[in-house]
Design a protein around this motif. Structure first.
Motif, short mmCIF file in Angstrom:
data_model
loop_
_atom_site.label_atom_id
_atom_site.label_comp_id
_atom_site.label_asym_id
_atom_site.label_seq_id
_atom_site.Cartn_x
_atom_site.Cartn_y
_atom_site.Cartn_z
N ALA A 1 -0.17 -21.84 39.17
CA ALA A 1 -0.72 -20.65 39.82
C ALA A 1 -0.44 -20.67 41.33
O ALA A 1 -0.04 -19.65 41.91
CB ALA A 1 -2.23 -20.58 39.57
N ILE A 2 -0.62 -21.82 41.95
CA ILE A 2 -0.43 -21.90 43.40
C ILE A 2 1.04 -21.73 43.77
O ILE A 2 1.38 -21.09 44.76
CB ILE A 2 -1.02 -23.22 43.92
CG1 ILE A 2 -2.55 -23.19 43.73
CG2 ILE A 2 -0.66 -23.47 45.38
CD1 ILE A 2 -3.23 -24.51 43.99
N LYS A 3 1.92 -22.29 42.95
CA LYS A 3 3.36 -22.12 43.19
C LYS A 3 3.76 -20.64 43.08
O LYS A 3 4.66 -20.17 43.77
CB LYS A 3 4.14 -22.97 42.17
CG LYS A 3 5.65 -22.97 42.37
CD LYS A 3 6.05 -23.84 43.53
CE LYS A 3 7.57 -24.00 43.60
NZ LYS A 3 7.98 -24.78 44.78
N MET A 4 3.07 -19.92 42.21
CA MET A 4 3.35 -18.49 42.04
C MET A 4 2.74 -17.63 43.13
O MET A 4 2.97 -16.41 43.17
CB MET A 4 2.82 -18.02 40.68
CG MET A 4 3.56 -18.60 39.49
SD MET A 4 2.82 -18.10 37.92
CE MET A 4 3.18 -16.34 37.92
N GLY A 5 1.95 -18.24 44.02
CA GLY A 5 1.37 -17.48 45.13
C GLY A 5 0.00 -16.91 44.83
O GLY A 5 -0.40 -15.90 45.43
N ALA A 6 -0.75 -17.53 43.94
CA ALA A 6 -2.07 -17.01 43.56
C ALA A 6 -2.99 -16.92 44.76
O ALA A 6 -2.98 -17.77 45.66
CB ALA A 6 -2.69 -17.91 42.49
N THR A 7 -3.81 -15.89 44.77
CA THR A 7 -4.82 -15.71 45.80
C THR A 7 -6.16 -16.23 45.31
O THR A 7 -6.35 -16.51 44.12
CB THR A 7 -4.98 -14.23 46.15
OG1 THR A 7 -5.49 -13.53 45.00
CG2 THR A 7 -3.65 -13.63 46.59
N LYS A 8 -7.10 -16.33 46.23
CA LYS A 8 -8.45 -16.74 45.84
C LYS A 8 -9.03 -15.75 44.83
O LYS A 8 -9.73 -16.14 43.88
CB LYS A 8 -9.35 -16.83 47.08
CG LYS A 8 -10.79 -17.24 46.76
CD LYS A 8 -10.86 -18.63 46.15
CE LYS A 8 -12.29 -19.14 46.02
NZ LYS A 8 -13.13 -18.34 45.13
N ILE B 1 -8.19 -24.63 49.61
CA ILE B 1 -7.92 -24.19 50.98
C ILE B 1 -7.28 -22.81 50.88
O ILE B 1 -6.25 -22.64 50.21
CB ILE B 1 -6.97 -25.14 51.72
CG1 ILE B 1 -7.37 -26.61 51.52
CG2 ILE B 1 -6.88 -24.78 53.18
CD1 ILE B 1 -8.70 -26.98 52.06
N VAL B 2 -7.87 -21.80 51.53
CA VAL B 2 -7.43 -20.41 51.38
C VAL B 2 -7.08 -19.83 52.74
O VAL B 2 -7.82 -20.00 53.71
CB VAL B 2 -8.54 -19.56 50.72
CG1 VAL B 2 -8.12 -18.11 50.61
CG2 VAL B 2 -8.90 -20.13 49.34
N CYS B 3 -5.93 -19.15 52.80
CA CYS B 3 -5.55 -18.44 54.02
C CYS B 3 -6.47 -17.23 54.18
O CYS B 3 -6.58 -16.39 53.27
CB CYS B 3 -4.09 -17.99 53.94
SG CYS B 3 -3.57 -16.98 55.35
N ALA B 4 -7.12 -17.13 55.33
CA ALA B 4 -8.10 -16.06 55.54
C ALA B 4 -7.45 -14.68 55.64
O ALA B 4 -8.12 -13.67 55.41
CB ALA B 4 -8.90 -16.34 56.81
N THR B 5 -6.17 -14.60 55.95
CA THR B 5 -5.51 -13.30 56.11
C THR B 5 -4.78 -12.86 54.84
O THR B 5 -4.98 -11.75 54.35
CB THR B 5 -4.53 -13.33 57.29
OG1 THR B 5 -3.64 -14.44 57.14
CG2 THR B 5 -5.29 -13.49 58.60
#
Length: 452
Positions: free
Chosen positions: A418-425, A390-394
């Protein structure tokens, strides 16, 4: 005022033991701990550890069948529950001894009995003694909840499964949470005829909807007789087991009935409310971000607070409490982006928002795939795995990751970093795939299947 102890912990589970060990062993506090049953708590004695060992045991029949497809002349004999249970009991004894040793080595005084709270600084022990402490920590965990009618009809809880003298030929599991689903898969894998009722529209409420549906399909494909939108109307003991009538018009006799319909915090009879400690609707201890109750000297961690009921969270809460009060290191337990795994077959690993949660907060992109994994496809099995981001579009941050696959628990642990660190798509996209493994799909999802 001079106190007998700097800290008295009520409850010898993961959270309480960690708090006691850190307070005493690392910060030099004088600590005592009381546990009325067995040291180690739900996770070690009647939860995560014995359950995971049963998951392993239940997976070998399918593994042996797959081995034949890979050229091995392998045959599965009958499962010997007595032999397995003997080794399981021995392992739990070993782990309990390790917990006791850890407390002793840290200098913690232990009391093998029930303890209650008399006042803000006094603990009453079951043998009549009273001891005082500057701080009291409630870490009594939770227990399985069961309707009175089910208990009177002889239904079991998840605690009882580990103590069975023999595996039943048939079982009805009532409930649709992770405990109910895990034991449905375990018992099915061990050769028990499993029926599962859940009154809701889909199992695993609170998890991602698409992932829930995938798990349900795979459970049915593997032989679990799963009925959603179904509940028990009446049940009574009869010869050969328990007769059950359900809301879908079904009547059947099951050798055993197991209720896994939720858990309740262990606060009954502790004397907390009389002191001014606030309890919530389910009986949970209400605490602030520092795990402190409305009574300044009394704190609580773990499942008894009903925040996030996971062993690693209880451990973090206990450690943060000890560092804050005794280590001069003010620390709040971090409850954001906590990964978890459901040990169904296949497993569900998850972190972050579900699609349903995320789409209510702003524009999102959903990346998902389902496929037959190489290992079981070669063996001719039809099972499928699912991966979802699930990815934030902005901001492009990955808001959630959901995996339904063998080993999903192992995969989600690493994705969680990675997700805890704020990784983007795009961070995922830049990561070169490891091939051939199932997890490579997480970094090869190129186009969203939908937006919201």
């Amino acid at each position: 005022m001079a106190f007998d102890y700097d800290l008295f912990v009520i409850g010898g589970g993961s959270g309480g033991v960690r708090a006691a060990r850190i307070a005493a062993g690392e910060h030099g506090a004088k600590v005592a701990l009381a546990e009325e049953y067995r040291m180690g708590g739900t996770c070690v004695i009647r939860g995560c550890v014995p359950k995971k060992l049963m998951v392993f045991a239940s997976s070998y029949k399918t593994a042996i069948e797959d081995a034949r497809s890979y050229g091995w002349a392998a045959e599965a004999g009958a499962f010997d529950w007595q032999a397995f249970r003997g080794k399981l009991d021995a392992e739990l004894d070993r782990l309990e001894a390790a917990y006791r040793s850890g407390l002793k080595n840290a200098g913690v005084t232990t009391f093998d009995m029930r303890a209650t709270v008399s006042d803000a600084h006094t603990v009453a022990l079951a043998d009549g003694r009273k001891v005082t402490a500057k701080h009291i920590l409630i870490a009594t965990g939770g227990r399985p909840a069961m309707p009175q009618a089910a208990a009177e009809a002889g239904a079991l809880t998840s605690n009882d499964i580990f103590k069975l003298d023999a595996l039943p030929k048939s079982v009805l599991i009532v409930g649709g949470g992770f405990i109910a689903c895990e034991f449905a898969c375990i018992l099915n894998g061990l050769g028990v005829e499993v029926t599962q009722f859940y009154r809701g529209e889909q199992i695993l409420r609170g998890f991602d909807g698409e992932a829930r549906g995938h798990v349900a399909e795979e459970m049915r494909a593997q032989g679990v007789n799963l009925h959603v939108g179904t509940d028990v109307i009446e049940m009574k003991p009869v010869e050969g087991g328990t007769w059950v009538a359900s809301t879908d018009g079904r009547e059947a006799v099951y050798e055993k009935v197991v209720y896994a319909t939720g858990r309740s915090p262990n606060t009954e009879g502790l004397g907390l409310e009389a002191l001014g400690v606030k309890l919530g609707r389910k009986g949970e201890v209400v605490v602030d971000d520092w795990s402190q109750t409305a009574v300044p000297s009394i704190f609580a961690v773990g499942d008894v607070t009903d925040r996030i009921n996971l062993t690693p969270v209880a451990i973090r809460e206990g450690h943060a409490f000890a560092d804050t009060i005794f280590g001069a290191k003010p620390t709040k337990a971090d409850h954001e982006l906590v990964a978890s795994a459901v040990f169904t077959q296949p497993e569900l690993g998850t972190i972050g928002m579900t699609e349903e949660e995320a789409r209510d907060r702003g524009p999102i992109e959903v990346y998902t795939t389902a496929f037959r994994p190489m290992q079981t496809a070669f063996a001719g099995r039809p099972d499928r795995v699912m991966m979802k981001l699930i990815v934030c579009a902005t901001t492009r941050r990955v808001l959630g990751c959901h995996i339904v696959a063998p080993g999903a628990g192992e995969m989600i642990q690493l994705a969680a970093i990675a997700i805890k660190m704020g990784a983007t798509k795009e961070d995922f996209d830049r990561t070169v795939a490891v091939h051939p493994v199932m997890a490579e799909e997480l970094v090869t999802l190129r186009k969203p299947v939908r937006t919201a």
